[in-house]
Write a protein that holds these residues in place. Structure first.
Motif, short mmCIF file in Angstrom:
data_model
loop_
_atom_site.label_atom_id
_atom_site.label_comp_id
_atom_site.label_asym_id
_atom_site.label_seq_id
_atom_site.Cartn_x
_atom_site.Cartn_y
_atom_site.Cartn_z
N SER A 141 6.70 -42.25 -11.63
CA SER A 141 6.50 -40.81 -11.70
C SER A 141 7.76 -40.10 -12.21
O SER A 141 7.66 -39.11 -12.96
CB SER A 141 6.09 -40.24 -10.34
N GLU A 142 8.94 -40.59 -11.83
CA GLU A 142 10.18 -40.00 -12.36
C GLU A 142 10.29 -40.25 -13.86
O GLU A 142 10.78 -39.38 -14.60
CB GLU A 142 11.38 -40.61 -11.64
N HIS A 143 9.82 -41.40 -14.31
CA HIS A 143 9.83 -41.69 -15.75
C HIS A 143 8.95 -40.71 -16.49
O HIS A 143 9.32 -40.21 -17.57
CB HIS A 143 9.36 -43.13 -15.98
N ALA A 144 7.79 -40.40 -15.92
CA ALA A 144 6.89 -39.44 -16.56
C ALA A 144 7.54 -38.06 -16.66
O ALA A 144 7.44 -37.38 -17.69
CB ALA A 144 5.58 -39.35 -15.77
N GLN A 145 8.23 -37.64 -15.60
CA GLN A 145 8.91 -36.35 -15.62
C GLN A 145 10.04 -36.33 -16.65
O GLN A 145 10.24 -35.34 -17.36
CB GLN A 145 9.45 -36.04 -14.23
N LEU A 146 10.78 -37.43 -16.73
CA LEU A 146 11.88 -37.51 -17.70
C LEU A 146 11.34 -37.46 -19.12
O LEU A 146 11.89 -36.77 -19.99
CB LEU A 146 12.68 -38.80 -17.47
N ARG A 147 10.27 -38.17 -19.37
CA ARG A 147 9.66 -38.16 -20.71
C ARG A 147 9.20 -36.75 -21.08
O ARG A 147 9.35 -36.31 -22.22
CB ARG A 147 8.49 -39.13 -20.78
N ASP A 148 8.67 -36.03 -20.10
CA ASP A 148 8.24 -34.65 -20.36
C ASP A 148 9.44 -33.79 -20.75
O ASP A 148 9.37 -32.98 -21.69
CB ASP A 148 7.54 -34.09 -19.12
N LEU A 149 10.56 -33.96 -20.05
CA LEU A 149 11.77 -33.19 -20.37
C LEU A 149 12.28 -33.52 -21.76
O LEU A 149 12.88 -32.68 -22.43
CB LEU A 149 12.85 -33.48 -19.34
N LEU A 150 12.06 -34.77 -22.19
CA LEU A 150 12.53 -35.21 -23.50
C LEU A 150 11.54 -34.89 -24.61
O LEU A 150 11.81 -35.16 -25.78
CB LEU A 150 12.79 -36.72 -23.48
N GLY A 151 10.39 -34.31 -24.24
CA GLY A 151 9.38 -33.97 -25.24
C GLY A 151 8.60 -35.17 -25.74
O GLY A 151 8.01 -35.12 -26.84
N LEU A 152 8.52 -36.22 -24.92
CA LEU A 152 7.78 -37.42 -25.30
C LEU A 152 6.37 -37.37 -24.72
O LEU A 152 6.12 -36.74 -23.69
CB LEU A 152 8.50 -38.67 -24.79
N ALA A 153 5.46 -38.08 -25.36
CA ALA A 153 4.07 -38.08 -24.92
C ALA A 153 3.95 -38.75 -23.56
O ALA A 153 4.74 -39.62 -23.19
CB ALA A 153 3.21 -38.82 -25.94
N GLU A 154 2.93 -38.35 -22.82
CA GLU A 154 2.69 -38.92 -21.50
C GLU A 154 2.30 -40.39 -21.62
O GLU A 154 1.43 -40.75 -22.42
CB GLU A 154 1.57 -38.14 -20.79
N ALA A 155 2.96 -41.24 -20.84
CA ALA A 155 2.62 -42.66 -20.84
C ALA A 155 1.33 -42.87 -20.08
O ALA A 155 1.07 -42.19 -19.07
CB ALA A 155 3.75 -43.47 -20.21
N PRO A 156 0.47 -43.80 -20.51
CA PRO A 156 -0.81 -44.01 -19.83
C PRO A 156 -0.61 -44.54 -18.43
O PRO A 156 0.25 -45.39 -18.19
CB PRO A 156 -1.52 -45.03 -20.72
N PRO A 157 -1.41 -44.05 -17.44
CA PRO A 157 -1.30 -44.58 -16.07
C PRO A 157 -1.80 -46.03 -16.03
O PRO A 157 -2.66 -46.43 -16.80
CB PRO A 157 -2.21 -43.65 -15.27
N GLY A 158 -1.25 -46.81 -15.09
CA GLY A 158 -1.66 -48.19 -14.97
C GLY A 158 -1.40 -49.01 -16.21
O GLY A 158 -2.18 -49.89 -16.57
N ALA A 159 -0.33 -48.72 -16.92
CA ALA A 159 -0.05 -49.35 -18.20
C ALA A 159 0.26 -50.83 -18.03
O ALA A 159 0.75 -51.28 -16.99
CB ALA A 159 1.12 -48.65 -18.87
N SER A 160 -0.01 -51.59 -19.07
CA SER A 160 0.33 -53.01 -19.09
C SER A 160 1.83 -53.16 -19.25
O SER A 160 2.55 -52.19 -19.55
CB SER A 160 -0.39 -53.69 -20.26
N LEU A 161 2.31 -54.38 -19.09
CA LEU A 161 3.73 -54.64 -19.27
C LEU A 161 4.18 -54.24 -20.67
O LEU A 161 5.23 -53.60 -20.84
CB LEU A 161 4.04 -56.11 -19.02
#
Length: 283
Positions: A141-161
């Motif tokens: 969840s912190e990674h998702a918030q950081l990506r949002d701050l960086l203007g990056l697209a949301e990563a898919p939930p339950g993502a593969s390795l």
């Protein structure tokens, strides 16, 4: 497709430093720590404990008064006055929403400097635009918030390795920092695209405070290396993988069965001794 390297014991051992007869506390590395808060003082205790047990010359704890008192009760060798450091650990056990302006200014100074910084939890919001060499240590969840701050697209939930590795590499490139993405399979990426997975952990590590322990282990490894070498984000990524390997196997050796964060910290010295002796805790 991301080419995912699997990190191992030999690579970890090569980045750990055994002290010599010529060493002193400054040459072994000094870690500056600004973690913990009045709400979450235990994070400071756990991170400092883990840093000491990883093998370091000195830990300077420079956080709030209540955590400082608890740190000194647990680890009286800790120094609580400003001075020389070779690396920083910030953010564990803090909340950006309640951080005071004066503390934000102090953290911004650290992140504008030349020393390497391990950035965790409540300091991740300060990563965009920071100039210091950095390694960030978010969970999902912190990674998702950081990506949002960086203007990056949301990563898919339950993502593969493979998807997690791609997202971590993208975050590293977008922030200029090494990324240690916590999880059952820990992914580490550097801005130059280098990516590895660390499969050392155990499900019992999914408990409160173990991330603070990981921050302390990583901070100590970075400070010890930083006392002898100049570190950029690419170098910090390798050190992050080494820290995740030590942390994961400390979690394993602290068991079997349920463990607490302090159990993990107390298991670190044996794991490091085994690695420095040429052993492999995975065997």
């Amino acid at each position: 497709m991301v080419d995912i390297h699997e990190w191992d014991a030999g690579e970890t051992a090569a980045l750990l430093r055994e002290p010599t007869a010529d060493d002193h506390k400054y040459s072994r590395g000094v870690l500056g720590v600004r973690t913990g808060s009045h709400e979450y003082p235990g994070a400071a205790v756990l991170g400092v404990e883990a840093a000491w047990r990883t093998g370091i010359g000195m830990v300077r704890y420079l956080g709030p008064e209540r955590p400082a008192d608890l740190v000194l009760q647990r680890r009286p060798e800790t120094v609580t006055r400003p001075g020389r450091v070779q690396a920083w650990l910030i953010g564990s056990g803090t909340d950006a929403a309640t951080r005071l302006p004066a503390e934000s200014a102090r953290l911004a100074e650290v992140l504008a400097g030349e020393l390497p910084v391990v950035v965790d939890a409540g300091a991740l919001d300060l990563v965009p635009g920071a100039r210091a060499p950095m390694v960030v240590t978010p969970h999902q969840s912190e990674h998702a918030q950081l990506r949002d701050l960086l203007g990056l697209a949301e990563a898919p939930p339950g993502a593969s390795l493979a998807e997690r590795a791609f997202a971590a590499r993208e975050t590293a490139q977008g922030s200029g920092a090494a990324v240690l993405l916590k999880g059952a399979e820990t992914v580490v990426a550097a801005p130059d695209g280098w990516t590895t997975v660390v499969r050392a952990g155990t499900g019992w590590l999914a408990t409160a405070g173990t991330g603070d322990v990981l921050g302390g282990i990583l901070g100590a490894i970075v400070a010890a290396r930083g006392a002898q070498h100049e570190l950029d984000a690419a170098a910090l990524a390798r050190l992050a993988a080494a820290a995740a390997f030590v942390h994961g196997h400390a979690g394993r050796s602290a068991g079997p069965g349920p463990v607490t964060a302090l159990d993990v910290a107390e298991a670190v010295p044996a794991v490091i001794a085994l690695l420095l002796g040429g052993g492999d805790p995975a065997r």
